[in-house]
Design a protein around this motif. Sequence first.
Motif, PDB file in Angstrom:
ATOM      1  N   CYS A 110      34.423  36.489 -55.099  1.00 15.73           N
ATOM      2  CA  CYS A 110      35.590  36.871 -54.470  1.00 15.73           C
ATOM      3  C   CYS A 110      35.698  37.685 -53.521  1.00 15.73           C
ATOM      4  O   CYS A 110      36.885  37.741 -52.725  1.00 15.73           O
ATOM      5  N   TRP A 111      34.613  38.410 -53.016  1.00 12.07           N
ATOM      6  CA  TRP A 111      34.765  39.320 -51.879  1.00 12.07           C
ATOM      7  C   TRP A 111      34.943  38.305 -50.621  1.00 12.07           C
ATOM      8  O   TRP A 111      35.637  38.705 -49.635  1.00 12.07           O
ATOM      9  N   ASP A 112      34.243  37.175 -50.511  1.00 14.03           N
ATOM     10  CA  ASP A 112      34.449  36.314 -49.639  1.00 14.03           C
ATOM     11  C   ASP A 112      35.693  35.667 -49.414  1.00 14.03           C
ATOM     12  O   ASP A 112      36.518  35.559 -48.483  1.00 14.03           O
ATOM     13  N   ALA A 113      36.524  35.177 -50.591  1.00 11.41           N
ATOM     14  CA  ALA A 113      37.707  34.547 -50.561  1.00 11.41           C
ATOM     15  C   ALA A 113      38.732  35.738 -49.821  1.00 11.41           C
ATOM     16  O   ALA A 113      39.396  35.541 -49.055  1.00 11.41           O
ATOM     17  N   LEU A 114      38.354  37.247 -50.403  1.00 13.80           N
ATOM     18  CA  LEU A 114      39.434  38.102 -49.885  1.00 13.80           C
ATOM     19  C   LEU A 114      39.175  38.533 -48.374  1.00 13.80           C
ATOM     20  O   LEU A 114      40.370  38.684 -47.711  1.00 13.80           O
ATOM     21  N   LEU A 122      32.868  40.609 -43.937  1.00 18.70           N
ATOM     22  CA  LEU A 122      32.544  41.597 -45.341  1.00 18.70           C
ATOM     23  C   LEU A 122      32.007  42.894 -44.890  1.00 18.70           C
ATOM     24  O   LEU A 122      32.150  43.647 -45.563  1.00 18.70           O
ATOM     25  N   ALA A 123      31.162  42.878 -43.760  1.00 19.62           N
ATOM     26  CA  ALA A 123      30.389  44.284 -43.226  1.00 19.62           C
ATOM     27  C   ALA A 123      31.659  45.042 -43.086  1.00 19.62           C
ATOM     28  O   ALA A 123      31.513  46.313 -43.412  1.00 19.62           O
ATOM     29  N   GLU A 124      32.727  44.529 -42.506  1.00 18.43           N
ATOM     30  CA  GLU A 124      33.808  45.566 -42.115  1.00 18.43           C
ATOM     31  C   GLU A 124      34.513  46.077 -43.548  1.00 18.43           C
ATOM     32  O   GLU A 124      34.929  47.229 -43.632  1.00 18.43           O
ATOM     33  N   MET A 125      34.636  45.117 -44.486  1.00 20.18           N
ATOM     34  CA  MET A 125      35.293  45.591 -45.815  1.00 20.18           C
ATOM     35  C   MET A 125      34.167  46.423 -46.481  1.00 20.18           C
ATOM     36  O   MET A 125      34.898  47.344 -47.237  1.00 20.18           O
ATOM     37  N   LEU A 126      33.036  46.370 -46.183  1.00 19.51           N
ATOM     38  CA  LEU A 126      32.191  47.133 -46.839  1.00 19.51           C
ATOM     39  C   LEU A 126      32.223  48.647 -46.102  1.00 19.51           C
ATOM     40  O   LEU A 126      31.571  49.605 -46.794  1.00 19.51           O
ATOM     41  N   GLY A 308      23.752  39.778 -48.320  1.00 16.91           N
ATOM     42  CA  GLY A 308      22.827  40.629 -48.028  1.00 16.91           C
ATOM     43  C   GLY A 308      23.051  41.260 -46.775  1.00 16.91           C
ATOM     44  O   GLY A 308      22.647  42.533 -46.399  1.00 16.91           O
ATOM     45  N   ILE A 309      22.958  40.346 -45.724  1.00 14.66           N
ATOM     46  CA  ILE A 309      23.142  40.828 -44.183  1.00 14.66           C
ATOM     47  C   ILE A 309      24.258  41.697 -44.102  1.00 14.66           C
ATOM     48  O   ILE A 309      24.106  42.643 -43.406  1.00 14.66           O
ATOM     49  N   HIS A 310      25.329  41.234 -44.578  1.00 13.29           N
ATOM     50  CA  HIS A 310      26.501  42.202 -44.264  1.00 13.29           C
ATOM     51  C   HIS A 310      26.263  43.683 -44.912  1.00 13.29           C
ATOM     52  O   HIS A 310      26.701  44.637 -44.618  1.00 13.29           O
ATOM     53  N   LEU A 311      25.708  43.658 -46.137  1.00 18.73           N
ATOM     54  CA  LEU A 311      25.374  45.216 -46.748  1.00 18.73           C
ATOM     55  C   LEU A 311      24.281  45.678 -45.834  1.00 18.73           C
ATOM     56  O   LEU A 311      24.389  47.052 -45.855  1.00 18.73           O
ATOM     57  N   ALA A 312      23.279  45.153 -45.305  1.00 22.82           N
ATOM     58  CA  ALA A 312      22.354  45.887 -44.497  1.00 22.82           C
ATOM     59  C   ALA A 312      23.002  46.220 -42.984  1.00 22.82           C
ATOM     60  O   ALA A 312      22.108  46.793 -42.416  1.00 22.82           O
ATOM     61  N   ALA A 313      24.086  45.945 -42.895  1.00 19.04           N
ATOM     62  CA  ALA A 313      24.727  46.395 -41.617  1.00 19.04           C
ATOM     63  C   ALA A 313      25.157  47.835 -41.776  1.00 19.04           C
ATOM     64  O   ALA A 313      25.362  48.564 -41.025  1.00 19.04           O
ATOM     65  N   LEU A 314      25.374  48.375 -42.934  1.00 20.88           N
ATOM     66  CA  LEU A 314      25.856  49.774 -43.306  1.00 20.88           C
ATOM     67  C   LEU A 314      24.650  50.871 -42.610  1.00 20.88           C
ATOM     68  O   LEU A 314      23.522  50.425 -42.651  1.00 20.88           O
ATOM     69  N   GLY A 315      25.181  51.956 -42.324  1.00 20.93           N
ATOM     70  CA  GLY A 315      24.497  52.867 -41.575  1.00 20.93           C
ATOM     71  C   GLY A 315      23.289  53.443 -42.150  1.00 20.93           C
ATOM     72  O   GLY A 315      22.275  54.002 -41.580  1.00 20.93           O
ATOM     73  N   ASN A 316      23.458  53.521 -43.566  1.00 19.93           N
ATOM     74  CA  ASN A 316      22.221  54.348 -44.423  1.00 19.93           C
ATOM     75  C   ASN A 316      21.392  53.346 -44.676  1.00 19.93           C
ATOM     76  O   ASN A 316      20.147  53.693 -45.375  1.00 19.93           O
ATOM     77  N   CYS A 317      21.289  52.209 -44.439  1.00 23.63           N
ATOM     78  CA  CYS A 317      20.247  50.998 -44.712  1.00 23.63           C
ATOM     79  C   CYS A 317      19.560  51.286 -43.360  1.00 23.63           C
ATOM     80  O   CYS A 317      19.520  50.246 -42.391  1.00 23.63           O
ATOM     81  N   ARG A 318      18.472  52.156 -43.581  1.00 23.91           N
ATOM     82  CA  ARG A 318      17.644  52.452 -42.293  1.00 23.91           C
ATOM     83  C   ARG A 318      16.507  51.745 -42.017  1.00 23.91           C
ATOM     84  O   ARG A 318      15.718  51.959 -40.983  1.00 23.91           O
ATOM     85  N   TYR A 319      16.168  50.836 -42.888  1.00 24.70           N
ATOM     86  CA  TYR A 319      14.492  50.221 -42.841  1.00 24.70           C
ATOM     87  C   TYR A 319      14.903  48.588 -42.771  1.00 24.70           C
ATOM     88  O   TYR A 319      15.894  48.333 -43.220  1.00 24.70           O
ATOM     89  N   PRO A 320      13.926  48.051 -42.290  1.00 29.84           N
ATOM     90  CA  PRO A 320      14.008  46.676 -42.075  1.00 29.84           C
ATOM     91  C   PRO A 320      14.471  45.990 -43.519  1.00 29.84           C
ATOM     92  O   PRO A 320      13.678  46.304 -44.414  1.00 29.84           O
ATOM     93  N   THR A 321      15.025  44.986 -43.741  1.00 34.11           N
ATOM     94  CA  THR A 321      15.372  44.176 -44.963  1.00 34.11           C
ATOM     95  C   THR A 321      14.368  43.227 -45.053  1.00 34.11           C
ATOM     96  O   THR A 321      13.782  42.950 -44.288  1.00 34.11           O
ATOM     97  N   ASP A 322      14.114  42.769 -46.382  1.00 40.15           N
ATOM     98  CA  ASP A 322      13.409  41.825 -46.916  1.00 40.15           C
ATOM     99  C   ASP A 322      13.999  40.412 -46.603  1.00 40.15           C
ATOM    100  O   ASP A 322      13.667  39.334 -46.743  1.00 40.15           O
ATOM    101  N   PRO A 353      35.736  35.867 -40.407  1.00 44.78           N
ATOM    102  CA  PRO A 353      36.229  36.482 -41.585  1.00 44.78           C
ATOM    103  C   PRO A 353      35.439  35.979 -42.841  1.00 44.78           C
ATOM    104  O   PRO A 353      34.816  35.220 -42.894  1.00 44.78           O
ATOM    105  N   GLY A 354      35.331  36.885 -43.777  1.00 45.67           N
ATOM    106  CA  GLY A 354      34.753  36.728 -44.967  1.00 45.67           C
ATOM    107  C   GLY A 354      33.240  36.607 -44.689  1.00 45.67           C
ATOM    108  O   GLY A 354      32.640  37.577 -43.912  1.00 45.67           O
ATOM    109  N   LEU A 355      32.397  35.884 -45.642  1.00 45.83           N
ATOM    110  CA  LEU A 355      31.123  35.863 -45.362  1.00 45.83           C
ATOM    111  C   LEU A 355      30.466  35.141 -44.002  1.00 45.83           C
ATOM    112  O   LEU A 355      29.404  35.824 -43.532  1.00 45.83           O
ATOM    113  N   GLY A 356      31.307  34.431 -43.421  1.00 41.07           N
ATOM    114  CA  GLY A 356      30.819  33.831 -42.219  1.00 41.07           C
ATOM    115  C   GLY A 356      30.003  32.796 -42.228  1.00 41.07           C
ATOM    116  O   GLY A 356      29.392  32.256 -41.261  1.00 41.07           O
ATOM    117  N   TYR A 357      29.603  32.182 -43.407  1.00 39.97           N
ATOM    118  CA  TYR A 357      28.684  31.115 -43.744  1.00 39.97           C
ATOM    119  C   TYR A 357      29.512  30.280 -44.627  1.00 39.97           C
ATOM    120  O   TYR A 357      30.470  30.569 -45.548  1.00 39.97           O
TER     121      TYR A 357
END
Length: 380
Positions: A110-114, A122-126, A308-322, A353-357
């Motif tokens: 639903c987030w992707d469709a919106l 999505l990173a901007e929407m987050l 998850g990549i979009h979520l990891a773009a947020l500023g408080n995600c300070r460590y490398p992602t898995d 726009p959206g997920l980008g994939y």
Amino acid sequence: MSGPVERMTLTHLQIPFKESCRGVGDEAAIKDAILVTVETSDGLGLGECAPITAALGEASETLEECWADLADRIAPSLLGRSFTTVEEIHDLTATWTANSSAIAGAETACWDALGQSRHAPLAEMLGASRDQLGLKVESGLAVGLYPTVVELLKAIETHLAEGYRRIKIEIEPGRDVELVHAVRQHFGDIPLMVDARGAYTIADLDTFRELDLFDLLMIEQPMAADDLAGSAALQAELVTPLCLDESARSLDMISEAMRLGACRIVSLKIQRVGGLGPALAMHDLCHQHGVACWVGTTPELGIGQAHGIHLAALGNCRYPTDLGPSARWFVDDYAAPHLELAAPGILSVPSRPGLGYQMDHAKVRRYQVRQSEFTTRTTG
């Protein structure tokens, strides 16, 4: 999303791991996931339900349970609904009584469709700033347990050539200090963390005091998920930050953990908490209390990791992602394009726009086990 959801499709996919996914006392050769698509007059939103691989522990949700939740509970509730804000998505998903991975599959679609209908990534929407959108996401190397230290070191060496920004190894009682010492001795001062998978108790304090001497980034989930008091007692004895993973299931658990002083870092997993909205709420709560975050993985297939990549773009995600390239985990992928490192150890945040994939339809057909379709005119 100006038009209502007209069709929801579930596709059970099986894609082999490149090498068996190793965990504490178990391993898995194949990843099962459910591709969730929601279709409106404006286009197609993609989500993924990827229950945590049993080899990695906490496998409390089976794919069959998630399939039933999506087919019997979520699809009837979602069909005919339209959304203009992420808050409206949250209001609906909050009414679903279902496994968190099932909710995450439909919610992220639903987030992707919106996002596509609003022409926003999505990173901007987050809530990521434009500066953050221009940044890249660091990818860290995660490896499981191996029968011998030599095999562990070889596995790390093979992947480090790709430029990963930190190493994460798993430990278990009796196989901990020796492993960390070997990795430190072989690879020097590279950023290093350990994942204990909740296998220890406060009785193992002496072991953690030894681990505390190795300048680790963090110790992930040392105690059982519900032993927040034990984690708090351990954190009080250590310099090394503790990170909650399995304990990070809800805002209430994170609030209690911070009240007790049970952690300084939290791992966010979209599948565990039921989607992007709940993960964002946990991120924001941690930020308010000075607790850093990073984004973990189940691991998901390509569409799940892309969210998850979009979520990891947020500023408080300070460590490398898995999160990592498709080829790190699997022999193939159904996401188009495949997730790849944009530079050594770096993942790009999609700006489309959206997920980008998108999905590769031929790959979906190749790895499809079964499929069910639900429309406003039929129940499946």
